[in-house]
Structure formats: C-alpha cells, structure tokens
Write an enzyme that holds these catalytic residues in place. Structure first.
Site, PDB file in Angstrom:
ATOM      1  N   HIS A  74       3.743  -7.784 -25.815  1.00  0.00           N
ATOM      2  CA  HIS A  74       3.058  -7.738 -24.635  1.00  0.00           C
ATOM      3  C   HIS A  74       3.040  -8.973 -23.737  1.00  0.00           C
ATOM      4  O   HIS A  74       2.232  -8.955 -22.551  1.00  0.00           O
ATOM      5  CB  HIS A  74       2.417  -6.799 -23.857  1.00  0.00           C
ATOM      6  CG  HIS A  74       0.957  -6.896 -24.779  1.00  0.00           C
ATOM      7  ND1 HIS A  74      -0.172  -5.634 -25.168  1.00  0.00           N
ATOM      8  CD2 HIS A  74       0.460  -8.096 -24.819  1.00  0.00           C
ATOM      9  CE1 HIS A  74      -0.829  -6.734 -25.674  1.00  0.00           C
ATOM     10  NE2 HIS A  74      -0.855  -8.035 -25.814  1.00  0.00           N
ATOM     11  N   HIS A 134      -7.668  -7.488 -21.806  1.00  0.00           N
ATOM     12  CA  HIS A 134      -7.693  -9.150 -21.458  1.00  0.00           C
ATOM     13  C   HIS A 134      -9.371 -10.040 -21.529  1.00  0.00           C
ATOM     14  O   HIS A 134      -8.880 -10.648 -20.746  1.00  0.00           O
ATOM     15  CB  HIS A 134      -6.682  -9.912 -22.083  1.00  0.00           C
ATOM     16  CG  HIS A 134      -5.775  -9.962 -22.654  1.00  0.00           C
ATOM     17  ND1 HIS A 134      -4.858  -8.398 -22.781  1.00  0.00           N
ATOM     18  CD2 HIS A 134      -4.763  -9.839 -24.025  1.00  0.00           C
ATOM     19  CE1 HIS A 134      -3.800  -8.169 -23.556  1.00  0.00           C
ATOM     20  NE2 HIS A 134      -3.680  -9.532 -24.218  1.00  0.00           N
ATOM     21  N   HIS A 188       1.896 -14.631 -34.331  1.00  0.00           N
ATOM     22  CA  HIS A 188       1.829 -15.315 -33.390  1.00  0.00           C
ATOM     23  C   HIS A 188      -0.115 -16.051 -33.722  1.00  0.00           C
ATOM     24  O   HIS A 188      -0.538 -14.891 -34.248  1.00  0.00           O
ATOM     25  CB  HIS A 188       2.164 -14.843 -31.629  1.00  0.00           C
ATOM     26  CG  HIS A 188       1.121 -13.755 -31.086  1.00  0.00           C
ATOM     27  ND1 HIS A 188       0.999 -12.730 -31.281  1.00  0.00           N
ATOM     28  CD2 HIS A 188       0.258 -14.155 -30.252  1.00  0.00           C
ATOM     29  CE1 HIS A 188       0.553 -12.069 -30.697  1.00  0.00           C
ATOM     30  NE2 HIS A 188      -0.509 -12.375 -29.913  1.00  0.00           N
ATOM     31  N   GLU A 235      -2.856  -7.720 -33.558  1.00  0.00           N
ATOM     32  CA  GLU A 235      -2.803  -6.569 -32.282  1.00  0.00           C
ATOM     33  C   GLU A 235      -1.740  -5.864 -32.791  1.00  0.00           C
ATOM     34  O   GLU A 235      -1.211  -3.921 -31.707  1.00  0.00           O
ATOM     35  CB  GLU A 235      -2.134  -7.572 -30.757  1.00  0.00           C
ATOM     36  CG  GLU A 235      -3.208  -8.303 -29.561  1.00  0.00           C
ATOM     37  CD  GLU A 235      -2.227  -9.040 -29.119  1.00  0.00           C
ATOM     38  OE1 GLU A 235      -3.042  -9.569 -27.621  1.00  0.00           O
ATOM     39  OE2 GLU A 235      -0.948  -8.982 -28.919  1.00  0.00           O
TER      40      GLU A 235
HETATM   41 FE   LIG Z   1      -2.205  -9.115 -25.706  1.00  0.00          FE
END
Ligand SMILES: [Fe+2]
Length: 301
Positions: free
Chosen positions: A12, A59, A193, A240
């Site tokens: 996302h 977030h 990531h 995540e």
């Molecule tokens: Fe994220």
C-alpha cells in the site's frame, strides 16, 4: 448467507498513491507497477464483490501515539479521506457497511477476540492505495468497505498467528450474517522494506517470493513466523506483512492462486500482490481399493 469468496493482498505504498494522483502512472518508472494490476482490475470487475473488508494500518492519521488500538474495526457509514500532509487525496470517501461491521464486531468479541469499535475515523493511503490498485479511480468506490486497522506502527504489533486467528473469527462472523453477500478480504502492506537506519532501502526478493508461495501452500506455518524474522529478513517495516495473515485466515485452508505480481522497486520497497480464491472443489478422495480376487482353492482330492 454471506460468504467470503476471495482474498487480495497488496502493498500500500504511499508513493503509488502520489503517482496516481499526479498522473505519473505511464512514466517508465511507474508503468511496470500499474501494469501489474491490470489483470486484478479485470478480475474484480467480473467478481463484483458486495463488500470488501480491508486490513491495513493507520499511519498516524486517524490515531496518534496517544491511543494505539491493536485491532480497530470501522463501523461508520462513511470514512472521510485523511489529510496526510498534502491535503486529502482526491479519491471518493469510503462508504462503510455498518450492519455487517457491527455483526462482525459482535460475533468476534463474543468469540472472545477483543476489538476496538470505531464509529468515526478517517482513512489514509494504507486503505485508499489498495482500492485504487484494484478498482482504478471511479467516481464512487463500487462497493462498501469495512476498514480494519491493525497496529504495526508501535511495538508490539500483533503476531502473525493472532492476525490469522482474527481472520478465522471474521470468517465465522461473515458466515453467520443472514444477507446474501459476497465478501472479499484484503491484507495490505509490505513487502520487504526498511525506511530508515543503516539498512534503509533493504529489499529481499528471495524472502518475498517464499512468503508468497507459503501464503498459498503453508499458511499456518507462515503465520507462526516470529516478528524477529520479519525484521531480519524483510526490514523493520516488513512487519506490515502480518496483516496479510488476516486475509489468509479468512479464507479456506485450500485456496486457488488466481494471480500473482511482484516488482522492484517502487519508492524504496518491493511491490507484492496476490489474489486467492476459495477452492470450493471437494478434495479428491482416494479411489477405493479393489478387493483382491481370491485364488480358487483346489478341493482336496
Ligand atoms: Fe504502511
């Protein structure tokens, strides 16, 4: 009766939303990412789900470090788009499904799985980017969406197994909803990531591809992976990926992989995407063994 028919997992990445909003999808850097979702758009246009449940992480848009719910279910009729610093993205507001969301909350909590009920919430790129990737940019989203915000921002996030078990509890809840709805569950975030620190920019293609393989074939074993393994192999933000287990837990043990897409890079992450459908075919039973023909016995003379 409502039923979960399929699951979608996808990254996302916020930069994907920015590329979309600034009409950069055809630029050489971004084209491979967006082309990878063309088949997904065709697939979901044919499937026409009645409701989507989207597991994503907020977030620091709707929540802040003052309150960090582990699992929060959006029960509102509408979820406005959050301003993440550049003004709200120009995408349609997300319409909820308060009746199904409340039913899920009741079923799952009475199943002894505590959730936070959220009756007012803005949604950020964690939810809107996956919607863009599979639905494009319609004037209105084609179906109601139930946001399921999972904490992966402040330690400790839930384990993969807890997310998988939540998916199982949601599946049970949906199956007891009286209206005939076809539901698709999304798991979003990842893949490998790391945003900051000495390992910023880390990509682990081998890990990512193995994760995609095991999501289909070894979901329970994959869900048992500890957090430290995500950190080590997929980078700090790779955790995540626990949200993908909510999607997988909501599906049958046996699923059909409909489509998979993986590309690097997009922003500083690997883009991963998979579509799974419940495989309704009954498992093939072993053919009954033929009885051995008895040898004729010679009568004693
Ligand atoms: Fe994220």
């Amino acid at each position: 009766m409502a039923r979960i028919v399929a699951g979608v997992a996808t990254s996302h990445i916020p930069a994907v939303g920015a590329a979309w909003d600034n009409r950069k999808t055809a630029e050489p850097y971004w084209r491979p990412v967006f082309e990878g979702f063309e088949r997904s758009k065709e697939w979901i246009a044919k499937l026409k789900p009645d409701v989507c449940i989207v597991a994503y992480n907020d977030h620091m848009s709707a929540f802040s470090l003052e309150i960090v719910p582990t699992f929060a279910v959006g029960c509102a009729a509408e979820f406005p788009i959050a301003d993440e610093g550049w003004g709200p993205r120009k995408v349609p507001p997300v319409k909820g499904h308060p009746e199904l969301a409340s039913h899920i909350v009741q079923s799952v909590i009475l199943d002894e799985f505590d959730l936070t009920i959220v009756n007012k919430m803005e949604v950020d790129h964690g939810l809107t980017v996956p919607l863009n990737l599979v639905f494009g940019s319609p004037k209105q989203w084609p179906c109601p969406v139930i946001p399921l915000a999972v904490n992966v921002v402040q330690y400790p996030p839930p384990t993969g197994k807890r997310c998988f078990d939540l998916g199982r509890a949601i599946r049970k809840a949906v199956a007891s909803y009286p209206d005939d709805l076809r539901v698709v569950v999304f798991g979003t975030g990842g893949m490998s990531h790391q945003i900051s620190g000495p390992r910023a920019g880390l990509i682990n293609e081998k890990f990512d591809k193995s994760f995609l393989d095991r999501l289909t074939k070894d979901p329970k074993g994959l869900a048992a992976m500890p957090h430290i393994e995500y950190m080590r192999e997929a980078g700090a933000e790779g955790v995540e990926l626990v949200m993908w287990h909510v999607m997988r837990g909501a599906l049958d043990d046996r699923v059909k992989e409909v489509y998979r897409f993986y590309t690097v890079p997009a922003s500083n992450t690997a883009v991963g995407h998979i579509i799974l459908e419940n495989d309704a075919k009954p498992a093939r039973k072993a053919a009954p063994k033929k009885a051995k023909a008895k040898k004729p016995t010679r009568k004693a003379a």
